[in-house]
Design a protein around this motif. Structure first.
Motif, PDB file in Angstrom:
ATOM      1  N   CYS A  51      -3.277  -5.890   0.156  1.00  0.00           N
ATOM      2  CA  CYS A  51      -3.425  -4.073  -0.151  1.00  0.00           C
ATOM      3  C   CYS A  51      -4.205  -2.987   1.056  1.00  0.00           C
ATOM      4  O   CYS A  51      -5.503  -2.706   0.837  1.00  0.00           O
ATOM      5  CB  CYS A  51      -3.686  -4.416  -1.410  1.00  0.00           C
ATOM      6  N   VAL A  98      -5.466   2.858  -6.381  1.00  0.00           N
ATOM      7  CA  VAL A  98      -5.024   2.525  -5.121  1.00  0.00           C
ATOM      8  C   VAL A  98      -3.461   3.217  -4.933  1.00  0.00           C
ATOM      9  O   VAL A  98      -3.355   4.176  -4.498  1.00  0.00           O
ATOM     10  CB  VAL A  98      -4.402   1.610  -4.606  1.00  0.00           C
ATOM     11  N   SER A 150      -0.434   4.750   4.436  1.00  0.00           N
ATOM     12  CA  SER A 150      -1.937   3.773   3.835  1.00  0.00           C
ATOM     13  C   SER A 150      -2.105   3.028   4.957  1.00  0.00           C
ATOM     14  O   SER A 150      -3.646   2.722   5.149  1.00  0.00           O
ATOM     15  CB  SER A 150      -2.096   2.769   2.942  1.00  0.00           C
ATOM     16  N   GLY A 185       0.549  -1.447  -0.004  1.00  0.00           N
ATOM     17  CA  GLY A 185       0.285  -0.032   0.442  1.00  0.00           C
ATOM     18  C   GLY A 185       0.920   1.267   0.285  1.00  0.00           C
ATOM     19  O   GLY A 185       1.687   1.253   0.647  1.00  0.00           O
ATOM     20  N   LYS A 238      -0.387   0.234   6.792  1.00  0.00           N
ATOM     21  CA  LYS A 238       0.575  -0.940   6.962  1.00  0.00           C
ATOM     22  C   LYS A 238       1.552  -0.470   8.359  1.00  0.00           C
ATOM     23  O   LYS A 238       0.800  -1.887   9.326  1.00  0.00           O
ATOM     24  CB  LYS A 238       1.620  -0.686   6.106  1.00  0.00           C
ATOM     25  N   HIS A 241      -5.561   0.538   1.562  1.00  0.00           N
ATOM     26  CA  HIS A 241      -5.307   1.944   1.006  1.00  0.00           C
ATOM     27  C   HIS A 241      -6.539   2.944   1.751  1.00  0.00           C
ATOM     28  O   HIS A 241      -7.257   2.435   2.240  1.00  0.00           O
ATOM     29  CB  HIS A 241      -5.910   2.137  -0.717  1.00  0.00           C
ATOM     30  N   LYS A 242      -5.428   3.859   2.757  1.00  0.00           N
ATOM     31  CA  LYS A 242      -6.408   5.222   3.097  1.00  0.00           C
ATOM     32  C   LYS A 242      -7.140   4.597   4.472  1.00  0.00           C
ATOM     33  O   LYS A 242      -8.622   4.347   4.802  1.00  0.00           O
ATOM     34  CB  LYS A 242      -7.489   5.689   2.577  1.00  0.00           C
TER      35      LYS A 242
END
Length: 252
Positions: free
Chosen positions: A209, A232, A34, A30, A36, A211-212
Motif C-alpha cells: 500500500c 490512506v 501515490s 494506493g 504506483k 501513500h504519498k
C-alpha cells in the motif's frame, strides 16, 4: 526476485525498499498519485535519469541488463499503452513475440490458451482501431503475458502490469487476476497495481500500500485494515467475514 533498495523517483516515489518474491503475486494499492506507476517503471528499468537507489532482478542491478536482455527477462503493461496504427489483434501479439524469435508453434499454443479466459477469439482478426477500450486492453494483457510465458521464454523472471483491470468488465477482471496468479505459480515474480481493495485482498499473496510515495503497509492481505484505509484513502469502512474472506464495505 525483484528487490528495491532505497529507490527514489524525485517528487514521485521513495525511498522504497522491499522485495517481490518469485512465485508470488504482489498487488499495489494506493490513491491516485501515490507512486504506483513510478515504482513499476523503476522495476521495469524505465525510470527517468533522476531515479536513485538500486533495483535488482535475480540479484543483478537493472542497469547491468541490456535492452534485449530486459525484453527477455521482464515484460511490462503500461497504464497508457500506445497501440500501433493499422494492426489486427493477432499482429499485436506477434510484436510481443519478437524478442522470443517471432511467432513459433509454441507461441501460437500460448495465444490459443490465452484466448479462452480473455475472450480473444473474436478479436484476433479485427483492426485495433475498431475495438473498444476494454477489448484493446485484453489484447495488450495477452501480449504482455505472452512475452514472459515460461513455455516459450525460459529466461522470464518478472511480470509487471500497471492497472491491468482498467476498462475491463467484471468477468475479465477476475479472469485476468486468475491468470496473474497462475503465472506467479509458474515461478515468475508478478507485480500489478489495481484500485479494487477487496480484489487485492482476495487474490494477492502480498499487498503493498503506497501513500504519498511511501510504503504505508506491506505484507499479506491482513495488513489492509480499516485503520489503514481511513488513513490512506480517507474512507471509513467496516469488515465483513464471508466464507473465509474479508470484505470491506464503506460506511454510509
Amino acid at each position: 526476485m525483484l528487490e528495491f533498495e532505497n529507490f527514489i523517483q524525485a517528487r514521485r516515489v521513495g525511498p522504497v525498499s522491499g522485495e517481490c518474491a518469485a512465485g508470488r503475486l504482489t498487488l499495489l494499492i494506493g490513491p491516485n498519485g501515490s507512486g504506483k506507476s513510478s515504482l513499476l517503471a523503476g522495476a521495469a528499468g524505465l525510470s527517468d535519469s533522476d531515479g536513485k537507489g538500486r533495483v535488482r532482478l535475480a540479484g543483478k542491478d537493472l542497469s547491468g541488463y541490456s535492452l534485449h536482455e530486459l525484453a527477455r527477462h521482464r515484460a511490462m503493461l503500461a497504464q497508457q499503452a500506445v497501440l500501433p496504427h493499422g494492426l489486427r489483434g493477432y499482429e499485436l501479439l506477434a510484436l510481443a513475440a519478437e524478442p522470443l524469435g517471432g511467432v513459433s508453434e509454441a507461441a501460437c499454443r500460448v495465444m490459443a490458451e490465452l484466448a479462452g479466459p480473455l475472450g480473444l477469439n473474436s478479436l484476433y482478426n479485427r483492426q485495433l482501431d475498431t475495438l473498444s477500450g476494454g477489448e484493446q486492453q485484453r489484447l495488450l494483457i495477452a501480449g504482455t503475458l505472452l512475452q514472459v510465458d515460461p513455455a516459450i521464454n525460459p529466461d522470464a523472471r518478472l511480470l509487471l502490469l500497471d492497472e491491468p483491470l482498467a476498462g475491463l468488465d467484471w468477468h475479465h477482471q477476475l479472469a485476468t487476476l486468475r491468470l496473474l496468479r497462475g503465472y506467479a505459480q509458474r515461478g515468475l515474480a508478478v507485480v500489478a497495481s489495481i484500485h479494487d481493495i477487496n480484489l487485492a485482498c482476495q487474490y494477492a499473496d502480498d499487498v503493498w500500500c503506497l501513500h504519498k510515495g511511501k510504503l504505508a503497509a506491506f505484507g499479506g492481505p491482513e495488513v489492509i485494515t480499516p485503520q489503514l484505509i481511513a488513513e490512506v484513502f480517507e474512507v471509513k469502512v467496516r469488515v465483513l467475514e464471508q466464507d473465509g474472506h474479508r470484505i470491506m464495505l464503506p460506511e454510509e
